[in-house]
Enzyme design. Structure first.
Site, PDB file in Angstrom:
ATOM      1  N   GLY A  15      50.525  37.134  94.323  1.00  0.00           N
ATOM      2  CA  GLY A  15      51.498  36.046  94.191  1.00  0.00           C
ATOM      3  C   GLY A  15      52.812  36.432  93.538  1.00  0.00           C
ATOM      4  CG  ASN A 108      54.764  32.995 106.227  1.00  0.00           C
ATOM      5  OD1 ASN A 108      54.276  33.247 105.123  1.00  0.00           O
ATOM      6  ND2 ASN A 108      54.625  33.815 107.264  1.00  0.00           N
ATOM      7  CG  HIS A 110      56.485  38.644 108.683  1.00  0.00           C
ATOM      8  ND1 HIS A 110      55.111  38.777 108.742  1.00  0.00           N
ATOM      9  CD2 HIS A 110      57.001  39.671 109.388  1.00  0.00           C
ATOM     10  CE1 HIS A 110      54.824  39.859 109.473  1.00  0.00           C
ATOM     11  NE2 HIS A 110      55.948  40.408 109.881  1.00  0.00           N
ATOM     12  CB  ALA A 174      64.737  42.555  99.861  1.00  0.00           C
TER      13      ALA A 174
HETATM   14  C1  GRF Z   1      54.585  39.811 100.937  1.00  0.00           C
HETATM   15  O1  GRF Z   1      55.005  41.066 101.382  1.00  0.00           O
HETATM   16  C2  GRF Z   1      54.863  38.766 101.981  1.00  0.00           C
HETATM   17  O2  GRF Z   1      55.997  39.016 102.737  1.00  0.00           O
HETATM   18  C3  GRF Z   1      53.644  38.825 102.858  1.00  0.00           C
HETATM   19  O3  GRF Z   1      52.582  39.092 101.965  1.00  0.00           O
HETATM   20  C4  GRF Z   1      53.072  39.733 100.801  1.00  0.00           C
HETATM   21  C5  GRF Z   1      52.647  38.897  99.637  1.00  0.00           C
HETATM   22  O4  GRF Z   1      52.914  39.477  98.397  1.00  0.00           O
HETATM   23  N1  GRF Z   1      53.517  37.640 103.642  1.00  0.00           N
HETATM   24  P1  GRF Z   1      52.808  38.641  97.076  1.00  0.00           P
HETATM   25  O5  GRF Z   1      51.397  38.071  96.992  1.00  0.00           O
HETATM   26  O6  GRF Z   1      53.832  37.536  97.147  1.00  0.00           O
HETATM   27  O7  GRF Z   1      53.085  39.586  95.969  1.00  0.00           O
END
Ligand code: GRF
Length: 320
Positions: A15, A108, A110, A174
């Site tokens: 998270g 979301n 990505h 980023a």
């Molecule tokens: C991030 O790279 C996000 O883009 C992808 O999953 C990863 C989650 O990382 N969907 P975090 O749990 O927010 O550190």
């Protein structure tokens, strides 16, 4: 400032994007608040962080809940009065019915420049494709995987020798800049006067023979010909910096207007200059504007002001 939008963040792991969203929400002018953090694993490490930061956490576990998981999640979100769901490393595909229930309200992040490199292992795919730039995308969620309209993107350059791990680490930095910014824009979009006027315009122009026309500086819409049409709607925008943003539409008369204002004083009010002639103001700056209701009002007002030749056609259509 308008009321803040209530966001639920859904996570499956550490998270870090969730944390970026929580910390950004501490700014006084942030248009969203994190009202809930939940997900599909009751021991996801990000949940402890959210809890320590004083955010409400609901520990749901998709494996333990089995078939009832989506139902429980839906109930939890409704009980918390959520406006927008932000997925942040939520590793589960949403069922179509869930997406439909929250249409246009799920975002979301990505880790690629969508539409390139959808799905898992995006960084490996970027390296395999020999790209010299990648990045991250925040997008609206639709039923197709990683495919909804992009709301914002950020580019990240590749460095010679990058591996999936080094790239992931930099793209994540980023992501943490991008997500709070795009979510803030998204959350405040519906209180932006330009967005509201465009939305009302879109609804009015679905009615027959209508056109936009400014009236004393306010956006207005008329029915009938360009030369002799009649106004059936206006948007009044924070005149003198105090009054709210509202739609002005015609009621059947003073009795109906008084009854509506008495029944829902948070929604309706008597506009300063038009009230006497039966025009009512319907607030458009609340946290949850019911646009279907707005469309019904526009149609009613249109019917009251349209020339008989048009209302006859409309009535004939109603009978089918
Ligand atoms: C991030 O790279 C996000 O883009 C992808 O999953 C990863 C989650 O990382 N969907 P975090 O749990 O927010 O550190």
């Amino acid at each position: 400032m308008a009321e803040r939008k209530r966001i639920a963040i859904l996570i499956s792991g550490r998270g870090s994007n969730m944390a970026a969203l929580i910390y950004a929400a501490r700014a006084d002018d942030c248009p969203y608040e994190v009202a809930l953090v939940t997900g599909d694993k009751d021991d996801a490490s990000g949940l402890a962080l959210a809890q320590a930061e004083g955010v409400s956490v609901s520990r749901l576990d998709a494996k333990k809940l089995g078939a009832s998981y989506w139902h429980v999640l839906e109930k939890t979100l409704r009980e918390t009065d959520i406006d927008v769901i932000a997925l942040a490393g939520f590793m589960r595909i949403l069922p179509d019915t869930f997406v439909a229930n929250w249409q246009g309200q799920i975002v979301n992040i990505h880790p690629s420049l969508l539409p390139k490199h959808k799905g898992l292992k995006a960084h490996d795919a970027v390296l395999a494709a020999g790209e010299d730039v990648t990045g991250a995308t925040v997008h609206l969620v639709t039923t197709a995987l990683d495919d909804g309209p992009a709301l914002g993107q950020v580019e990240v350059a590749l460095i010679p020798g990058d591996t999936a791990e080094t790239l992931a680490e930099r793209v994540l930095i980023a992501e943490h800049q991008l997500y709070p910014r795009v979510l803030a824009e998204f959350a405040s979009r519906e209180t932006d006067p330009d967005w509201i006027v465009a939305k009302v315009g879109e609804l009015t122009l679905k009615l027959p023979e209508t056109h936009a026309k400014t009236s004393h500086g306010s956006p207005g819409w008329r029915v009938g010909s360009e030369t002799s049409g009649k106004f059936f709607a206006y948007v009044s925008i924070r005149h003198h910096g105090e009054a709210p943003i509202a739609l002005l539409v015609k009621t059947s008369g003073p009795d109906e207007m008084a009854a509506l204002i008495e029944a829902k004083p948070d929604l309706y009010y008597r506009p300063a200059y038009y009230g006497a002639s039966g025009w009512i103001a319907l607030r458009l700056d609340g946290r949850q504007v019911d646009w279907d209701h707005v469309a019904e009002w526009l149609e009613r007002s249109w019917r009251l002001l349209a020339p008989a030749r048009l209302t006859r056609l409309m009535r004939a259509a109603d009978e089918f």
